[in-house]
Design a protein around this motif. Structure first.
Motif, PDB file in Angstrom:
ATOM      1  N   ALA A 232     -47.234  21.089  75.400  1.00 28.80           N
ATOM      2  CA  ALA A 232     -47.615  21.199  74.243  1.00 28.80           C
ATOM      3  C   ALA A 232     -46.692  20.411  73.424  1.00 28.80           C
ATOM      4  O   ALA A 232     -45.425  20.189  73.553  1.00 28.80           O
ATOM      5  CB  ALA A 232     -47.492  22.661  73.723  1.00 28.80           C
ATOM      6  N   LEU A 233     -47.245  19.583  72.316  1.00 34.13           N
ATOM      7  CA  LEU A 233     -46.792  18.722  71.650  1.00 34.13           C
ATOM      8  C   LEU A 233     -47.155  18.896  69.952  1.00 34.13           C
ATOM      9  O   LEU A 233     -48.103  19.022  69.721  1.00 34.13           O
ATOM     10  CB  LEU A 233     -47.140  17.090  71.840  1.00 34.13           C
ATOM     11  N   GLY A 234     -46.033  18.779  69.156  1.00 32.42           N
ATOM     12  CA  GLY A 234     -46.237  19.172  67.663  1.00 32.42           C
ATOM     13  C   GLY A 234     -44.864  19.100  66.834  1.00 32.42           C
ATOM     14  O   GLY A 234     -43.934  18.792  67.513  1.00 32.42           O
ATOM     15  N   PRO A 235     -44.975  19.129  65.719  1.00 39.88           N
ATOM     16  CA  PRO A 235     -43.801  19.085  64.794  1.00 39.88           C
ATOM     17  C   PRO A 235     -43.259  20.257  65.017  1.00 39.88           C
ATOM     18  O   PRO A 235     -43.590  21.318  65.222  1.00 39.88           O
ATOM     19  CB  PRO A 235     -44.260  19.007  63.362  1.00 39.88           C
ATOM     20  N   THR A 236     -41.713  19.926  64.407  1.00 45.19           N
ATOM     21  CA  THR A 236     -40.658  21.218  64.627  1.00 45.19           C
ATOM     22  C   THR A 236     -39.803  21.094  63.439  1.00 45.19           C
ATOM     23  O   THR A 236     -39.520  19.761  63.004  1.00 45.19           O
ATOM     24  CB  THR A 236     -39.937  21.162  66.049  1.00 45.19           C
ATOM     25  N   LEU A 237     -39.238  21.978  62.681  1.00 42.61           N
ATOM     26  CA  LEU A 237     -38.361  22.357  61.736  1.00 42.61           C
ATOM     27  C   LEU A 237     -37.443  23.103  62.281  1.00 42.61           C
ATOM     28  O   LEU A 237     -37.723  24.388  62.882  1.00 42.61           O
ATOM     29  CB  LEU A 237     -38.873  22.782  60.496  1.00 42.61           C
ATOM     30  N   ASN A 238     -36.005  22.884  62.097  1.00 40.84           N
ATOM     31  CA  ASN A 238     -34.890  23.928  62.373  1.00 40.84           C
ATOM     32  C   ASN A 238     -34.051  23.915  61.072  1.00 40.84           C
ATOM     33  O   ASN A 238     -33.657  22.918  60.740  1.00 40.84           O
ATOM     34  CB  ASN A 238     -34.314  23.789  63.676  1.00 40.84           C
ATOM     35  N   GLY A 239     -33.101  24.860  61.067  1.00 44.73           N
ATOM     36  CA  GLY A 239     -32.028  25.160  60.114  1.00 44.73           C
ATOM     37  C   GLY A 239     -31.319  26.216  60.410  1.00 44.73           C
ATOM     38  O   GLY A 239     -31.582  27.139  61.163  1.00 44.73           O
ATOM     39  N   GLY A 240     -30.254  26.384  59.616  1.00 45.20           N
ATOM     40  CA  GLY A 240     -29.313  27.500  59.788  1.00 45.20           C
ATOM     41  C   GLY A 240     -27.636  27.100  59.298  1.00 45.20           C
ATOM     42  O   GLY A 240     -27.627  26.225  58.296  1.00 45.20           O
ATOM     43  N   PHE A 241     -26.888  27.646  59.922  1.00 46.04           N
ATOM     44  CA  PHE A 241     -25.364  27.345  59.529  1.00 46.04           C
ATOM     45  C   PHE A 241     -24.494  27.605  60.700  1.00 46.04           C
ATOM     46  O   PHE A 241     -24.747  28.332  61.630  1.00 46.04           O
ATOM     47  CB  PHE A 241     -25.069  28.312  58.377  1.00 46.04           C
ATOM     48  N   ASP A 242     -23.481  26.949  60.487  1.00 48.43           N
ATOM     49  CA  ASP A 242     -22.301  27.069  61.389  1.00 48.43           C
ATOM     50  C   ASP A 242     -21.193  27.731  60.626  1.00 48.43           C
ATOM     51  O   ASP A 242     -20.693  27.161  59.515  1.00 48.43           O
ATOM     52  CB  ASP A 242     -21.677  25.551  61.800  1.00 48.43           C
ATOM     53  N   GLN A 243     -20.347  28.503  61.132  1.00 45.85           N
ATOM     54  CA  GLN A 243     -19.383  29.383  60.576  1.00 45.85           C
ATOM     55  C   GLN A 243     -18.220  29.273  61.650  1.00 45.85           C
ATOM     56  O   GLN A 243     -18.208  30.106  62.754  1.00 45.85           O
ATOM     57  CB  GLN A 243     -19.861  30.817  60.256  1.00 45.85           C
ATOM     58  N   LEU A 244     -17.024  28.358  61.336  1.00 48.75           N
ATOM     59  CA  LEU A 244     -15.891  28.376  62.293  1.00 48.75           C
ATOM     60  C   LEU A 244     -15.056  29.473  62.022  1.00 48.75           C
ATOM     61  O   LEU A 244     -14.913  30.282  61.062  1.00 48.75           O
ATOM     62  CB  LEU A 244     -15.426  27.031  62.087  1.00 48.75           C
ATOM     63  N   PHE A 245     -14.349  29.767  63.077  1.00 51.74           N
ATOM     64  CA  PHE A 245     -13.197  30.972  63.034  1.00 51.74           C
ATOM     65  C   PHE A 245     -12.044  30.564  62.329  1.00 51.74           C
ATOM     66  O   PHE A 245     -10.857  31.118  62.223  1.00 51.74           O
ATOM     67  CB  PHE A 245     -12.853  31.325  64.402  1.00 51.74           C
ATOM     68  N   ASP A 246     -11.794  28.997  61.889  1.00 53.31           N
ATOM     69  CA  ASP A 246     -10.643  28.700  61.080  1.00 53.31           C
ATOM     70  C   ASP A 246     -10.673  28.987  59.697  1.00 53.31           C
ATOM     71  O   ASP A 246      -9.737  28.491  58.837  1.00 53.31           O
ATOM     72  CB  ASP A 246     -10.539  27.182  61.315  1.00 53.31           C
ATOM     73  N   GLY A 257     -38.526  16.993  63.162  1.00 53.84           N
ATOM     74  CA  GLY A 257     -38.715  15.956  63.981  1.00 53.84           C
ATOM     75  C   GLY A 257     -40.285  16.454  64.905  1.00 53.84           C
ATOM     76  O   GLY A 257     -41.044  17.223  64.344  1.00 53.84           O
ATOM     77  N   VAL A 258     -40.163  16.004  66.047  1.00 53.22           N
ATOM     78  CA  VAL A 258     -41.308  16.384  67.230  1.00 53.22           C
ATOM     79  C   VAL A 258     -40.655  16.985  68.424  1.00 53.22           C
ATOM     80  O   VAL A 258     -39.541  16.716  68.671  1.00 53.22           O
ATOM     81  CB  VAL A 258     -41.837  15.077  67.352  1.00 53.22           C
ATOM     82  N   ARG A 259     -41.461  17.922  68.866  1.00 51.51           N
ATOM     83  CA  ARG A 259     -41.056  18.703  70.114  1.00 51.51           C
ATOM     84  C   ARG A 259     -42.151  18.681  71.078  1.00 51.51           C
ATOM     85  O   ARG A 259     -43.259  18.849  70.795  1.00 51.51           O
ATOM     86  CB  ARG A 259     -40.628  20.153  69.812  1.00 51.51           C
ATOM     87  N   LEU A 260     -41.631  18.811  72.467  1.00 51.05           N
ATOM     88  CA  LEU A 260     -42.480  18.883  73.582  1.00 51.05           C
ATOM     89  C   LEU A 260     -41.986  19.856  74.281  1.00 51.05           C
ATOM     90  O   LEU A 260     -40.822  19.905  74.714  1.00 51.05           O
ATOM     91  CB  LEU A 260     -42.382  17.429  74.567  1.00 51.05           C
ATOM     92  N   THR A 261     -42.945  20.798  74.679  1.00 45.85           N
ATOM     93  CA  THR A 261     -42.708  22.117  75.328  1.00 45.85           C
ATOM     94  C   THR A 261     -43.214  22.148  76.722  1.00 45.85           C
ATOM     95  O   THR A 261     -44.249  21.411  76.722  1.00 45.85           O
ATOM     96  CB  THR A 261     -43.254  23.326  74.602  1.00 45.85           C
ATOM     97  N   ILE A 262     -42.479  22.583  77.665  1.00 45.31           N
ATOM     98  CA  ILE A 262     -42.760  22.737  79.035  1.00 45.31           C
ATOM     99  C   ILE A 262     -42.840  24.102  79.489  1.00 45.31           C
ATOM    100  O   ILE A 262     -41.736  24.841  79.848  1.00 45.31           O
ATOM    101  CB  ILE A 262     -41.951  21.791  80.021  1.00 45.31           C
ATOM    102  N   ASN A 263     -44.183  24.569  79.821  1.00 48.94           N
ATOM    103  CA  ASN A 263     -44.348  25.721  80.093  1.00 48.94           C
ATOM    104  C   ASN A 263     -43.866  26.833  78.887  1.00 48.94           C
ATOM    105  O   ASN A 263     -43.285  28.072  79.487  1.00 48.94           O
ATOM    106  CB  ASN A 263     -43.785  26.178  81.538  1.00 48.94           C
ATOM    107  N   ARG A 264     -43.666  26.309  77.832  1.00 44.67           N
ATOM    108  CA  ARG A 264     -43.436  27.225  76.740  1.00 44.67           C
ATOM    109  C   ARG A 264     -41.760  27.659  76.581  1.00 44.67           C
ATOM    110  O   ARG A 264     -40.983  27.494  75.869  1.00 44.67           O
ATOM    111  CB  ARG A 264     -43.824  28.392  76.530  1.00 44.67           C
ATOM    112  N   ASP A 265     -41.318  27.741  77.842  1.00 45.00           N
ATOM    113  CA  ASP A 265     -39.661  28.054  78.079  1.00 45.00           C
ATOM    114  C   ASP A 265     -38.885  27.110  77.731  1.00 45.00           C
ATOM    115  O   ASP A 265     -37.804  26.836  77.298  1.00 45.00           O
ATOM    116  CB  ASP A 265     -39.358  28.836  79.240  1.00 45.00           C
ATOM    117  N   GLY A 266     -39.211  25.719  78.307  1.00 45.52           N
ATOM    118  CA  GLY A 266     -38.466  24.509  78.515  1.00 45.52           C
ATOM    119  C   GLY A 266     -38.749  23.707  77.274  1.00 45.52           C
ATOM    120  O   GLY A 266     -40.023  23.837  76.723  1.00 45.52           O
TER     121      GLY A 266
END
Length: 345
Positions: A232-246, A257-266
């Motif tokens: 399956a091929l289509g657009p993708t969006l992701n976001g979040g945050f990093d929190q360091l222990f320092d 961007g764009v994503r290609l899935t393989i059997n949905r899991d990969g």
């Protein structure tokens, strides 16, 4: 003298009587003549002959109007009696609702709590899934660091929602979110870079617009790519945050961007965006591929990689990890521990 007066008097009375009777309308039959016998006052007196009865003059009788015989009324058939609407019984007045106190008897023994407080098929349900991940990660960003990877990941397969949406199904994405412990890039500038342990929360949306299948004759239940492979091929969006222990503040990031899935899991995806702890516009190439799965598909071994690149004099961020993905109930089902052995037949 007296006798001579009585006779004319009687005759006069008779005349008056006859005249009176002639004035009264008679019936169809003529009136009968009335004879009045003379009264005798003395036995020695010779009988006096009665005066001749004079016949009254014939009075014209009015023509009798023929009386019409009453006509018997024509018998009219009785009209059908009007049907009366069925009388509904008047409902009896309802009394005010009574307050019922329900007495619940507690069992003599306390029932045991359920073994799981989440659905039993949460790991294999095709609509959603929730897994734990553990493994090893290595990161390079001006230096080399390694750490243990620990994460919890939930995914939602929105195929059912897309079918309900019909022609608008292309607007409905799949979604996943992962909260993980790993090595993350520190905030830096220039050619210097470093990584440190921290936690990351990342959420992703993926719209599978194009689908096709690659035939594969090889069949093996433990191989994720045996049998037909669904892509399956289509657009993708992701976001979040990093929190360091320092002790630094959380650093936000977002990519698209764009994503290609393989059997949905990969999957294999290319995105670009930015992060507060990394300068410049970042380009990312990320991949996650399963290499082994149990017979029931609940336990998977997979490899994960990330290459984050930017232009200019800034170091790239490279991450690689080897992970084991397990369902939630593995901690309560000892039988599933045997599926962790990838060499078990």
């Amino acid at each position: 003298m007296k006798k001579s007066r009585i006779v004319p008097l009687i005759a006069l009375l008779l005349l008056f009587a006859i005249a009176a009777f002639s004035l009264i309308p008679g019936n169809s039959t003529p009136p009968k003549s009335v004879v009045i016998q003379p009264t005798v006052s003395d036995t020695n007196t010779a009988p006096v002959a009665a005066a001749p009865t004079e016949t009254p003059a014939a009075t014209p009788v009015a023509a009798t109007t023929p009386v019409a015989k009453p006509v018997a009324p024509e018998k009219v058939p009785d009209a059908p009696a009007p049907t009366k609407p069925e009388a509904k019984p008047t409902p009896a007045p309802q009394s005010a609702p009574m307050t019922v106190t329900k007495v619940v008897e507690m069992p003599a023994t306390t029932p045991p709590p359920p073994a799981n407080f989440y659905p039993g098929d949460i790991a294999t349900n095709k609509f959603y899934s929730l897994h734990f991940r553990v493994g090893y990660q290595h990161a390079n960003h001006g230096n080399n660091n390694s750490t243990a990877w620990l994460s919890a990941k939930g995914s939602v397969n929105a195929d059912q929602w897309r079918q309900r949406a019909g022609k608008n199904g292309w607007l409905v994405p799949d979604a996943d979110a992962e909260f993980s412990h790993q090595d993350l890039a520190k905030k830096s500038s220039g050619a210097n870079g470093d990584t440190d342990e921290g936690v990351q929360l990342q959420a992703s949306l993926f719209w599978p617009w194009k689908h096709w299948t690659v035939s594969n004759q090889h069949t093996n239940s433990t191989c994720p790519f045996s049998g037909p492979v669904a892509l399956a091929l289509g657009p993708t969006l992701n976001g979040g945050f990093d929190q360091l222990f320092d002790g630094t503040s959380p650093q936000l990031f977002s990519h698209g961007g764009v994503r290609l899935t393989i059997n949905r899991d990969g999957y294999l995806e290319y995105t670009f965006g930015g992060a507060e702890n990394l300068p410049g516009v970042r380009q990312q190439l990320a991949a996650e591929l399963p290499i082994f799965q149990s017979h029931n598909g609940e336990i998977r071994y997979l490899v994960r990689g990330l290459w984050d690149h930017t232009t200019g004099n800034h170091p790239d961020l490279v991450q690689g990890a080897f992970l084991v993905e397990m369902p939630l109930d593995i901690f309560t089902s000892r039988d599933k521990w045997r599926d962790l052995n990838p060499f078990k037949k």
